[in-house]
Design a protein around this motif. Structure first.
Motif, short mmCIF file in Angstrom:
data_model
loop_
_atom_site.label_atom_id
_atom_site.label_comp_id
_atom_site.label_asym_id
_atom_site.label_seq_id
_atom_site.Cartn_x
_atom_site.Cartn_y
_atom_site.Cartn_z
N GLY A 194 0.89 -1.15 0.04
CA GLY A 194 -0.02 -0.06 0.10
C GLY A 194 0.83 1.17 0.04
O GLY A 194 0.53 2.23 -0.55
N ILE A 195 1.79 1.25 0.82
CA ILE A 195 2.96 2.26 0.77
C ILE A 195 4.24 1.75 0.24
O ILE A 195 5.10 1.22 0.90
N PRO A 196 4.54 1.99 -1.07
CA PRO A 196 5.66 1.06 -1.62
C PRO A 196 6.89 1.97 -1.27
O PRO A 196 7.36 2.86 -1.87
N PHE A 197 7.66 1.51 -0.47
CA PHE A 197 8.98 2.28 0.08
C PHE A 197 9.81 2.01 -1.07
O PHE A 197 10.74 2.90 -1.21
N PRO A 221 15.06 7.54 -6.92
CA PRO A 221 14.98 9.08 -7.21
C PRO A 221 14.03 9.71 -8.17
O PRO A 221 13.59 10.66 -8.00
N LEU A 222 13.67 8.74 -9.11
CA LEU A 222 12.57 9.13 -10.09
C LEU A 222 11.17 8.86 -9.58
O LEU A 222 10.12 9.17 -10.26
N HIS A 223 11.11 8.30 -8.24
CA HIS A 223 9.75 8.00 -8.04
C HIS A 223 8.85 7.02 -8.89
O HIS A 223 7.95 7.15 -9.14
N ASN A 224 9.62 5.91 -9.50
CA ASN A 224 8.94 5.18 -10.57
C ASN A 224 7.65 4.53 -9.91
O ASN A 224 7.81 3.96 -8.87
N ASN A 225 6.92 4.09 -10.84
CA ASN A 225 5.76 3.52 -10.25
C ASN A 225 6.13 1.98 -10.04
O ASN A 225 5.44 1.14 -10.91
N ARG A 245 21.16 0.48 -2.73
CA ARG A 245 21.22 1.54 -1.65
C ARG A 245 19.76 2.32 -2.37
O ARG A 245 19.75 3.40 -1.49
N LEU A 246 19.27 1.85 -3.12
CA LEU A 246 18.07 2.87 -3.55
C LEU A 246 16.79 1.82 -3.57
O LEU A 246 16.21 1.41 -2.49
N CYS A 247 16.17 1.62 -4.61
CA CYS A 247 14.68 0.90 -4.66
C CYS A 247 14.93 -0.50 -4.12
O CYS A 247 13.96 -0.66 -3.14
N GLU A 248 15.97 -1.24 -4.17
CA GLU A 248 15.84 -2.69 -3.82
C GLU A 248 16.42 -2.49 -2.23
O GLU A 248 15.64 -3.42 -1.34
N GLY A 249 16.98 -1.56 -2.04
CA GLY A 249 17.45 -1.43 -0.33
C GLY A 249 16.33 -1.03 0.38
O GLY A 249 16.30 -1.13 1.75
N SER A 250 14.97 -0.36 -0.36
CA SER A 250 13.93 -0.01 0.67
C SER A 250 12.92 -1.07 0.29
O SER A 250 11.69 -0.83 1.09
N CYS A 251 13.02 -1.97 -0.34
CA CYS A 251 11.84 -2.86 -0.57
C CYS A 251 11.60 -3.72 0.69
O CYS A 251 12.41 -4.26 1.34
N VAL A 252 10.26 -3.84 1.20
CA VAL A 252 9.96 -4.41 2.15
C VAL A 252 10.13 -5.93 2.46
O VAL A 252 10.36 -6.75 3.41
N VAL A 253 10.35 -6.57 0.91
CA VAL A 253 10.34 -7.90 1.01
C VAL A 253 12.04 -8.03 1.42
O VAL A 253 12.26 -9.17 2.23
#
Ligand code: FAD
Ligand code: SF4
Ligand code: SF4
Length: 473
Positions: free
Chosen positions: A47-50, A56-60, A98-106
């Motif tokens: 629901g809140i995609p970390f 940085p691009l806030h990709n969907n 350090r970016l998208c995958e580093g923030s992934c809840v999984v």
């Protein structure tokens, strides 16, 4: 979706170390379509995609992962390309850990992040293959032109958006090839040059003029460009290399970017590796530094046939600035890392380098940035045999106001061009700044973000200005 419980994390298959060491081709094989679909379906559609906040691009990200997980790749591409001008490039070279995958809840739940970057690359590589990447459609002409200085990712992202908005765009590039560090800095084993070239071709086919071999400061002043264009964007990156200053570190020490540029030129077919001072063939190579540039140098030296490659870094593995993934690749390829090591002196015999004397370090109290500062460990010194030493200690901006004959262009103390945080306008009316020149040595994805933001800002500046000019007529 939500299949992270029963499907393990997997990346595209890597070529064997032996094979990788022989050439400059990308190290990953294309993602197997079934595996890519499976990996996309590991996303839990938060629901809140970390992950999105970490990009940085806030990709969907969740949206295109869901579509890729359902095999709806063309729609996935539409979503992915809506927020990025080069998704397949970011998918290849963003430090995702350090970016998208580093923030992934999984990742946080201990199951291993969704492999976002690899899926992003797969989607857009497929789009290119299938012909879904359409030519850029220039907007209705607005009767105004923009000059962009620098053809790296910041300049190119801005050029695309301004072309779509109907502005005539000229990109000025001092090098003989466009692309900035995408072309001459980052090696082909991370980013195939054909992948960069097709993005450049798409821009020129849409009417963006790229004038290579044109150095602002030599061939024109900033004032000249301001009188020729309605707005100017500065995106010249950072190219003043920090020097190694220990005793013996004279002309024999090679600057990382000289080394990488030459290697990229060899790889592009400009000239074969001639075994001169910029070639690592048969040499014992020592690279000093711990960032992405140092990782690219060590891995290039391996491919050039160095006898040995050692990387010296003054902090430990956990505290190095480069991507952990790149260190792993380098180790697989045979690079030796001497952590907590700082050069004391470069030892020479006559003109020739023979070794680097190393001071062992330890981590002391945290400095102002919160990182534990390295300090010499008493009694630990040693020599590493070397025929070639490459310094990869980072980059600062050149003196742009002096070079561009624009003394009123305001800078930060470290030489970065000052720009309004929201609009990216500099101290000069109608002159904007983006990328490394504004934020300091950073990442491709941030340069793209800056270029797109600057384009939006230039559009709004020019719309207002053209209205004022129209009203005055
Ligand atoms: P640049 O890409 O530097 O482009 C600036 C352009 O301006 C250049 O083409 C330059 O020739 C041109 N120019 C300069 N002065 C003038 C002038 N006076 N007139 C005309 N043109 C001029 N980032 C990642 O995300 N992932 C990575 O794996 C990665 N690896 C890297 C490896 C290396 C070796 C280096 C050095 C950097 C790496 N980076 C990486 C960082 C990334 O490349 C930069 O952050 C990014 O390229 C900055 O983009 P930019 O458009 O601001 O500048
Ligand atoms: Fe991740 Fe980079 Fe793609 Fe953003 S652009 S989703 S950070 S790989
Ligand atoms: Fe999917 Fe991870 Fe993003 Fe959640 S944080 S939406 S699991 S990619």
């Amino acid at each position: 979706m939500l299949r992270f419980v029963d499907i393990d994390q997997a990346y595209p298959e890597k070529r064997s170390e032996t094979e990788r060491r022989q050439d400059f081709n990308e190290i990953y094989r294309p993602f197997d379509p079934v595996k890519a679909k499976d990996q996309a379906s590991r996303c839990s559609q938060c629901g809140i995609p970390f992950c999105q906040s970490g990009c940085p691009l806030h990709n969907n990200i969740p949206d295109w992962l869901m579509l890729a997980g359902e095999g709806r790749l063309e729609e996935a591409y539409e979503i992915s390309s809506a927020t990025s001008t080069m998704p397949e490039i970011c998918g290849r070279i963003c430090p995702q850990d350090r970016l998208c995958e580093g923030s992934c809840v999984v990742e946080k739940s201990g199951h291993g992040a969704v492999t976002i970057g690899a899926v992003e690359q797969y989607i857009t590589d497929t789009a290119w293959k299938e012909g879904w990447v359409k030519p850029i459609r220039p907007g209705a002409p607005r009767g105004a032109s923009v000059g962009i200085v620098g053809s790296g990712p910041a300049g190119l992202a801005a050029a695309e958006k301004l072309c779509e908005a109907g502005y005539a765009v000229t990109v000025y590039e001092r090098s003989d090839r466009a692309g900035g560090l995408l072309m001459y800095g980052i090696p082909g084993f991370k980013l195939d040059k054909a992948v960069v070239q097709r993005r450049l071709d798409r821009l020129t086919e849409a009417g963006v003029e790229i004038r290579t071999g044109f150095e602002v400061g030599r061939d024109a002043t900033l004032a000249d460009l301001r009188s020729e264009h309605h707005a100017v964007l500065l995106a010249t990156g950072v190219y003043a290399a920090r020097q190694l200053t220990c005793p013996g570190a004279g002309d024999g020490v090679i600057a990382a970017l000289d080394y990488l540029t030459r290697s990229n030129r060899n790889d592009l077919g400009d000239a074969p590796d001639s075994g001169d001072r910029l070639s690592a063939k048969g040499k014992r190579v020592v690279v000093i530094g711990g960032g992405d540039t140092a990782m690219d140098c060590v891995r290039t030296a391996v491919r050039q046939g160095a006898a040995s490659v050692t990387c010296l870094y003054r902090r430990d593995r956990e505290n190095m600035p480069g991507s952990a993934r790149e260190v792993k690749h380098a180790e697989e390829e045979g690079v030796v890392f001497e952590w907590l090591s700082s050069p004391l002196a470069v030892l020479t015999k006559g003109e020739a380098i023979t070794a680097v004397r190393v001071q062992g370090m330890r981590l002391g109290a945290p400095d102002v940035s919160g990182r534990r500062a390295p300090e010499p460990e008493p009694g630990r010194t040693f020599d590493v045999g070397a025929d070639m030493v490459i310094s990869a200690l980072g980059f600062s901006p050149e003196d742009i106001p002096a070079l561009f004959q624009a003394p009123d262009l305001e800078t930060h103390r470290d030489g970065r061009i000052d720009g309004d945080l929201a609009t990216k306008m500099t101290s000069l009316d109608g002159v904007f700044v983006a990328g490394d020149l504004h934020r300091g040595a950073s990442l491709v994805v941030w340069a793209i973000r800056d270029g797109m933001d600057a384009a939006r800002s230039i559009e709004s500046y020019l719309s207002n200005r053209l209205q004022v000019l129209g009203a005055a007529e």
